[in-house]
Design an enzyme around this catalytic site. Structure first.
Site, PDB file in Angstrom:
ATOM      1  N   THR A 143      13.453   2.276  48.793  1.00  0.00           N
ATOM      2  CA  THR A 143      12.904   0.776  48.884  1.00  0.00           C
ATOM      3  C   THR A 143      14.132  -0.322  48.519  1.00  0.00           C
ATOM      4  O   THR A 143      14.164  -1.315  49.292  1.00  0.00           O
ATOM      5  CB  THR A 143      11.689   0.758  48.086  1.00  0.00           C
ATOM      6  OG1 THR A 143      12.222   1.080  46.434  1.00  0.00           O
ATOM      7  CG2 THR A 143      10.586   1.217  48.418  1.00  0.00           C
ATOM      8  N   ASN A 144      14.924  -0.101  47.538  1.00  0.00           N
ATOM      9  CA  ASN A 144      16.051  -0.939  47.236  1.00  0.00           C
ATOM     10  C   ASN A 144      17.098  -0.890  48.210  1.00  0.00           C
ATOM     11  O   ASN A 144      17.775  -1.932  48.800  1.00  0.00           O
ATOM     12  CB  ASN A 144      16.513  -0.586  45.881  1.00  0.00           C
ATOM     13  CG  ASN A 144      15.986  -1.209  44.941  1.00  0.00           C
ATOM     14  OD1 ASN A 144      15.259  -2.513  44.864  1.00  0.00           O
ATOM     15  ND2 ASN A 144      15.632  -0.354  43.853  1.00  0.00           N
ATOM     16  N   LEU A 153      25.606  10.875  36.783  1.00  0.00           N
ATOM     17  CA  LEU A 153      27.079  11.065  37.042  1.00  0.00           C
ATOM     18  C   LEU A 153      28.064  11.437  35.701  1.00  0.00           C
ATOM     19  O   LEU A 153      27.784  10.462  34.825  1.00  0.00           O
ATOM     20  CB  LEU A 153      27.352   9.964  38.065  1.00  0.00           C
ATOM     21  CG  LEU A 153      26.665   9.989  39.382  1.00  0.00           C
ATOM     22  CD1 LEU A 153      26.899   8.792  40.276  1.00  0.00           C
ATOM     23  CD2 LEU A 153      26.749  11.201  40.011  1.00  0.00           C
ATOM     24  N   ASN A 175      24.259  -0.950  39.513  1.00  0.00           N
ATOM     25  CA  ASN A 175      23.025  -0.057  39.332  1.00  0.00           C
ATOM     26  C   ASN A 175      21.677  -1.193  39.224  1.00  0.00           C
ATOM     27  O   ASN A 175      22.209  -2.252  38.548  1.00  0.00           O
ATOM     28  CB  ASN A 175      22.973   0.908  38.246  1.00  0.00           C
ATOM     29  CG  ASN A 175      21.492   1.667  37.869  1.00  0.00           C
ATOM     30  OD1 ASN A 175      21.119   2.204  39.038  1.00  0.00           O
ATOM     31  ND2 ASN A 175      21.269   1.562  36.852  1.00  0.00           N
ATOM     32  N   HIS A 200      18.143  -1.817  37.166  1.00  0.00           N
ATOM     33  CA  HIS A 200      17.309  -0.884  36.445  1.00  0.00           C
ATOM     34  C   HIS A 200      16.119  -1.698  36.184  1.00  0.00           C
ATOM     35  O   HIS A 200      16.008  -2.992  36.018  1.00  0.00           O
ATOM     36  CB  HIS A 200      18.134  -0.698  35.010  1.00  0.00           C
ATOM     37  CG  HIS A 200      17.150  -0.263  34.063  1.00  0.00           C
ATOM     38  ND1 HIS A 200      17.242   1.399  34.028  1.00  0.00           N
ATOM     39  CD2 HIS A 200      16.373  -0.636  32.785  1.00  0.00           C
ATOM     40  CE1 HIS A 200      16.268   1.602  32.845  1.00  0.00           C
ATOM     41  NE2 HIS A 200      15.791   0.453  32.267  1.00  0.00           N
TER      42      HIS A 200
END
Length: 209
Positions: free
Chosen positions: A14-15, A95, A109, A111
């Site tokens: 979705t992002n 990672l 990223n 969040h």
């Protein structure tokens, strides 16, 4: 030269779709999504990328004996594609430090909480929203940050809040944060990076005019 962006995904995407839509509207200034790389060969995000004509790759976690081995393969793939910015969009693999060393202050990223609240190991997906509701916070939201070697600990680029309502479930809160925060903040942060407008000074990220 437009910055080459790779979006790393594991699930529904979705992002990723928010980024694809923003790019189609011309909102990712001086950047293009050059690759979508999945840790899961069955990720629906790969279908979204294909529909948008974006090249797709799979670096499957299960194909490697360790996170470190997978990270090394991922770095090799990203470097071969001449990627300038790595975006983690629902990427469910932790990672190792080789990734941050290869792309310092060039990994973003998103969040689903207002970091430093409800962040760190174990805080992903619905767990974040469950914890927010258990704690009784009145506001939650999303954070876009640079990735460092500390889980969810990198410098914060942007944050946006929404109200937590009395009858919220984790699923309802998750949806509100995605629609109102994540899908808006992430394309904005990516565009700022591609324009060279993010300056990291210690823990602070300055947005340049």
């Amino acid at each position: 030269m437009a910055k080459r962006i790779a979006v790393l995904v594991s699930g529904g995407g979705t992002n990723l779709q928010a980024l694809i839509d923003a790019q189609a509207r011309g909102e990712i200034v001086n950047g293009e999504i050059a690759a979508v790389i999945a840790s899961n060969p069955d990720a629906y995000a790969l279908e979204r990328a294909k529909k948008a004509g974006i090249p797709t790759y799979v670096v499957a976690r299960k194909s490697y004996p360790s996170s470190q081995a997978m990270t090394a393969a991922l770095v090799e793939q990203l470097q071969a594609l001449h990627i300038d910015l790595v975006v983690l969009a629902g990427f469910m693999v932790i990672l190792t430090s080789e990734m941050v060393q290869a792309f310092p202050n060039a990994i973003l990223n998103v969040h689903p909480a207002l970091i430093p609240s409800f962040a760190g190991p174990g805080c992903y997906g619905l767990h974040v929203h469950e914890k927010a509701l258990e704690y009784g916070v009145k506001l939650s939201g999303a954070t876009v940050h640079f990735v460092s070697e500390e889980c969810d600990g990198g410098p914060i680029v942007a944050q946006k809040a929404v109200e937590v309502l009395p009858n919220d479930t984790p699923e309802v809160l998750q949806r509100r944060i995605m629609e109102n925060c994540e899908w808006k903040l992430l394309p904005q942060a990516v565009s700022l990076f591609c324009q060279g407008r993010l300056k990291v000074e210690g823990r602070t990220v300055r947005i340049l005019d």
